[in-house]
Design an enzyme around this catalytic site. Structure first.
Site, PDB file in Angstrom:
ATOM      1  N   TYR A 362      32.972  19.653  -2.331  1.00  0.00           N
ATOM      2  CA  TYR A 362      32.419  19.198  -1.244  1.00  0.00           C
ATOM      3  C   TYR A 362      32.938  19.315   0.453  1.00  0.00           C
ATOM      4  CZ  TYR A 362      30.970  16.104  -5.063  1.00  0.00           C
ATOM      5  OH  TYR A 362      30.210  15.859  -5.873  1.00  0.00           O
ATOM      6  N   ASP A 364      32.937  16.752   3.280  1.00  0.00           N
ATOM      7  CA  ASP A 364      32.820  15.483   2.866  1.00  0.00           C
ATOM      8  C   ASP A 364      32.012  15.709   4.820  1.00  0.00           C
ATOM      9  OD1 ASP A 364      32.492  14.387   0.706  1.00  0.00           O
ATOM     10  OD2 ASP A 364      34.985  14.311   1.457  1.00  0.00           O
ATOM     11  N   ALA A 365      32.566  16.476   5.951  1.00  0.00           N
ATOM     12  CA  ALA A 365      32.587  16.015   7.096  1.00  0.00           C
ATOM     13  C   ALA A 365      31.398  17.285   7.236  1.00  0.00           C
ATOM     14  CB  ALA A 365      33.977  16.476   8.862  1.00  0.00           C
ATOM     15  N   GLY A 366      31.246  17.848   6.927  1.00  0.00           N
ATOM     16  CA  GLY A 366      29.689  18.449   7.590  1.00  0.00           C
ATOM     17  C   GLY A 366      28.378  18.143   6.507  1.00  0.00           C
ATOM     18  N   GLU A 367      28.779  18.135   5.074  1.00  0.00           N
ATOM     19  CA  GLU A 367      27.583  17.423   4.550  1.00  0.00           C
ATOM     20  C   GLU A 367      27.187  16.187   4.072  1.00  0.00           C
ATOM     21  OE1 GLU A 367      28.807  20.897   0.761  1.00  0.00           O
ATOM     22  OE2 GLU A 367      29.706  18.993   0.670  1.00  0.00           O
ATOM     23  N   GLY A 447      30.261   8.479  -0.349  1.00  0.00           N
ATOM     24  CA  GLY A 447      30.413   8.585  -1.592  1.00  0.00           C
ATOM     25  C   GLY A 447      31.849   7.050  -2.703  1.00  0.00           C
ATOM     26  N   TYR A 449      34.467   7.862  -2.598  1.00  0.00           N
ATOM     27  CA  TYR A 449      36.118   8.220  -1.968  1.00  0.00           C
ATOM     28  C   TYR A 449      36.385   7.119  -1.032  1.00  0.00           C
ATOM     29  CZ  TYR A 449      39.637  10.647  -4.401  1.00  0.00           C
ATOM     30  OH  TYR A 449      41.225  10.806  -4.909  1.00  0.00           O
ATOM     31  N   TYR A 451      38.411   7.141   2.551  1.00  0.00           N
ATOM     32  CA  TYR A 451      39.924   8.029   3.993  1.00  0.00           C
ATOM     33  C   TYR A 451      40.292   7.425   4.595  1.00  0.00           C
ATOM     34  CZ  TYR A 451      37.581  12.089   1.384  1.00  0.00           C
ATOM     35  OH  TYR A 451      37.627  12.986   0.257  1.00  0.00           O
ATOM     36  N   HIS A 506      41.513  16.835  -9.290  1.00  0.00           N
ATOM     37  CA  HIS A 506      41.112  18.106  -7.659  1.00  0.00           C
ATOM     38  C   HIS A 506      42.031  17.707  -6.581  1.00  0.00           C
ATOM     39  CE1 HIS A 506      40.551  13.319  -7.724  1.00  0.00           C
ATOM     40  NE2 HIS A 506      40.941  13.124  -6.614  1.00  0.00           N
ATOM     41  N   ILE A 658      45.115  27.555  24.018  1.00  0.00           N
ATOM     42  CA  ILE A 658      44.851  27.764  21.626  1.00  0.00           C
ATOM     43  C   ILE A 658      45.075  26.257  21.429  1.00  0.00           C
ATOM     44  CG2 ILE A 658      46.402  29.965  21.975  1.00  0.00           C
ATOM     45  CD1 ILE A 658      48.827  28.089  21.373  1.00  0.00           C
TER      46      ILE A 658
END
Ligand SMILES: *[C@@H]1O[C@H](CO)[C@@H](O)[C@H](O)[C@H]1NC(C)=O
Ligand SMILES: *[C@@H]1O[C@H](CO)[C@@H](O)[C@H](O)[C@H]1NC(C)=O
Ligand SMILES: *[C@@H]1O[C@H](CO)[C@@H](O)[C@H](O)[C@H]1NC(C)=O
Ligand SMILES: *[C@@H]1O[C@H](CO)[C@@H](O)[C@H](O)[C@H]1NC(C)=O
Length: 717
Positions: A362, A364-367, A447, A449, A451, A506, A658
């Site tokens: 996964y 998780d941020a973009g999905e 889901g 998990y 964070y 994982h 930068i």
């Protein structure tokens, strides 16, 4: 206030009086409880405990160029999109709708009182197999740019997409039979929509989700009761089952026993029979007798001690810190440290190549969206009593705004740590300072998990970014009830954490975007390498010692860093032209903490998509189109728009604006303590001043005295 209230002043004052009494009683009962008595001297000063509240008025106008879109602005964007010709007859699904930040130069030039730069929205709209990337200008009421992407990747899966994906299987008789065959009633079946990664083949050219299901019978923790091996591939747009894979026949559904984690379910006398409880601990709370010492101005600008930064919720990153500046007490100047910092992308690969598991990799941020997955924090438990709460305003799939209340909390933390101290044996000088910090926190529940992401600011100029992992393991059903049933060469993909339940090994990687602007946008990245030197014979009683070697990275490749314990370096971001009194360049260093690297093959499809984890540190020249380490369209993306691809251009980074990218990693080999819910594991990294201040910046912080803490005293002295 309604007329009715205005007309009844006595009612108003009675209720105020009641509030006062209630607060006084609250304070008294807390402070006169077994351990704490109220200090006499302070009886006249009731402790005002502010209940969690979002003070932000959501109908107010934006006050800062980086303020998130308001409810009114989101509505306006929706109206603009609906009259935009390609969408006249068919409104697209809105998978992203957020502030399109003004050009950095405009923001840097803006000061309070100036008119705001034009407000714009960045939108990803999805319609009929096409992702439209739009920039919408609110002043002119127009879509000012549109890019249609048809190549690689789809936008964040919406809540509606997930609902479709998880409902579709139930209209398929083969699926229903497969569930019933495993002894699970359809009414107890809970399914989740999983991002499929990208592996080509039948997935090509269509938006799919992998759906897996669980039994919720007898537990609120259905994740521990997988219907193993049953995977339905669903075409989300066509609302069709593409394929059903059923390889788990014969694998029992793990029992519901001991899977629950709700206090009410666990805390009952029958389930506790025979268990010994630990000694209860008395409540501990953070108390600030004089109130908070930070302010949140105009809804988003946080000012605390020597720090000032802009804080906003974001549907994708979760939380964005911008324009972090610190006060230099020597000069009185607010000095720039970081223009923008956020969690850019995550990568969570599971280590099981079998049919029902290989795709679990996964991002998780973009999905899924870290902000969309961040729900209201739980007062007193997620954040201490002295916390301030901030709401998120996001757009739903139909483009209408919705409120995510109490999504971020901000609080001062005193965890009993020491800021600095010394006792001098010779002259009996004894000095010590407490370490008090400011934390901005959110928790995303993607889901199974959770964070927890903290940005913690210290008065000595240090910023600590901490990631905590908790929630439920993603588990695999197995016929085994005990490790003694595992055959000698059998490949189990993890640890047997309960009967018939394997916690699969994982990794978690969180890649942070850190647009450092140390004393301004023009910075250089310096690797300060520690090297072993050997002495020549007779030179010294010592044979070896360490010396530092500075190397200024000229281009991107020189700043692609893999951490090495036996070849250590410090990583400085310096302002090349701003020197300290004694001539050192002003800088901040990225200080890695405990971390992990991805060991997958660089050509493994998930590793290609998440190639931003190939190094722990990257440095790129600032480019406002390069913010999302896995690309803009991540879902089923092929990895053709990642940080690794951009960085291969090997652009110049010396004396430029930068961006530093740091990846915090975890290997997770589950253990029984992670069942049925994981105690939080956390790791962090720091941004620490290096020759930025002329001397210890917290020298003048006063020590605490007993009289500073007048509200309550402990009877245990
Ligand atoms: C910065 O602001 C000043 C005063 O508001 C203005 O004159 C100048 O043009 C601005 N510069 C840029 C680069 O926008
Ligand atoms: C979606 O677009 C892709 C790439 O352009 C194409 O291969 C595929 O056939 C399209 N699918 C549908 C359902 O239109
Ligand atoms: C375990 O995995 C290895 C590597 O994929 C494979 O060669 C071996 O046959 C597997 N063992 C069993 C018992 O399936
Ligand atoms: C900025 O980023 C975009 C997207 O990666 C890229 O197309 C463009 O060439 C970049 N610009 C520069 C100057 O590197």
């Amino acid at each position: 206030m309604t007329m009715d209230h205005v007309a009844s002043p006595s009612r108003c004052c009675l209720s105020l009086f009641l509030v006062f009494v209630a607060i006084t009683l609250l304070v008294r009962s807390w402070c006169s409880s077994k351990n704490l008595i109220q200090a006499k001297s302070n009886l006249h000063k009731p402790l005002l405990i502010k209940q969690p509240q979002a003070v932000l008025d959501h109908s107010s106008k934006p006050q800062h160029p980086l303020d998130p879109l308001t409810i009114q602005e989101i509505n306006q964007v929706r109206a603009i999109i609906s009259s935009f010709p390609p969408f006249l007859y068919s409104f697209p699904s809105i998978n992203s709708l957020s502030l399109d930040e003004p050009e950095k130069a405009l923001v840097l030039n803006w000061t309070i009182g100036d008119p705001l730069p034009p407000r714009k929205a960045f939108v990803i709209a999805y319609l009929e197999n096409q992702s439209h990337i739009l920039s919408v200008d609110l002043a002119s009421n127009k879509v000012t740019s549109r890019e249609v992407k048809t190549n690689s990747g789809y936008p964040i899966l919406s809540k509606e997409d997930m609902t479709i994906a998880t409902e579709v299987p139930f209209s398929n008789p083969d699926f229903n039979r497969a569930v019933i065959d495993r002894g699970v009633a359809l009414s107890d079946t809970v399914c989740v929509a999983l991002a499929p990664g990208w592996y080509g083949g039948e997935e090509e050219g269509r938006r799919i989700a992998k759906v897996q299901c669980f039994s919720s019978e007898g537990t609120s923790n259905f994740y521990m009761r997988p219907i193993e091996g049953l995977t339905v591939t669903v075409d989300v747009d066509k609302k069709q089952v593409v394929r059903i894979s059923n390889t788990g026949r014969g694998i029992p559904i793990p029992k519901a026993t001991n899977t629950d984690y709700k206090y009410d379910s666990i805390h009952n006398p029958t389930s506790e029979k025979g268990l010994k409880n630990m000694r209860p601990i008395n409540p501990i709370s953070m108390v600030q007798p004089k109130g908070r010492s930070f302010s949140v101005e105009d809804g988003h600008v946080v000012k605390w001690a020597n720090w000032e930064f802009h804080l906003r919720p974001d549907h994708r990153a979760g939380m964005v810190i911008s324009r972090a500046k610190v006060l230099d007490i020597e000069s009185g100047a607010m000095r720039s440290v970081m223009y923008k910092g956020m969690a850019s992308e995550l990568f969570v690969p599971y280590m099981d190549p079998s049919e029902g598991w290989y795709f679990k990799t996964y991002m998780d941020a973009g999905e899924y969206g870290m902000g969309l997955s961040a729900f209201s924090l739980v007062p007193l438990n997620d954040c201490p009593r002295n916390a301030y709460y901030m709401d998120g305003v996001f757009a739903a799939v139909d483009g209408t705004p919705f409120l995510r209340s109490n999504m971020i909390c901000v609080f001062e933390r005193y965890a009993g740590e020491i800021g600095w101290r010394h006792y001098d044996v010779n002259n009996k000088v004894r000095e010590s300072r407490p370490k008090v910090t400011l934390v901005a926190r959110m928790a995303a529940s993607v889901g199974n998990y959770d964070y927890i992401i903290d940005w913690e600011f210290q008065m000595d100029g240090l910023i600590r970014i901490n990631v905590g992992l908790t929630g439920m393991l993603m588990v695999k059903g197995t016929p085994h009830k005990n490790t003694n049933q595992v055959r000698p060469h059998e490949n189990t993909s993890g640890t047997l954490v309960s009967e018939n339940v394997i916690g699969v090994v994982h990794d978690h990687f969180v890649t942070f975007y850190l647009d450092m602007d140390v004393d301004g946008p023009v910075n250089s990245f310096v690797k300060v390498n520690l090297v072993k030197e050997e002495t020549s014979p007779g030179e010294s009683p010592r044979k070896s010692y360490l010396r530092t070697k500075r190397h200024v990275a000229r281009s991107e490749r020189e700043a692609q860093i893999k951490l090495k314990l036996y070849d250590p370096s410090e990583f400085h971001v310096v302002s090349p032209d701003k020197k300290s009194r004694v001539g050192n360049p002003s800088g901040y260093k990225v200080v890695p903490g405990a971390t992990a690297a991805s060991l997958l093959d660089v050509n493994d499809p998930p590793q290609v998509r998440s190639a931003f984890t190939n190094n722990q540190i990257w440095v790129t020249p600032y480019n406002r189109s390069e913010e999302w380490a896995g690309g803009i369209l991540v879902y089923q993306g092929k990895g053709d728009d990642t940080l690794a691809v951009w960085s291969e251009r090997d652009r110049a980074i010396e004396k430029r604006d930068i961006v530093v990218w740091y990846t915090l990693g975890f290997h997770h080999i589950p253990c029984q303590e992670d069942f049925p819910i994981m105690p939080t594991v956390s790791a962090s990294f720091e941004l620490k001043p290096v020759n930025f201040f002329e001397r210890n910046p917290i020298l003048r912080v006063p020590p605490y005295q007993e009289s500073d803490m007048p509200t309550c005293t402990s009877q245990y002295k």
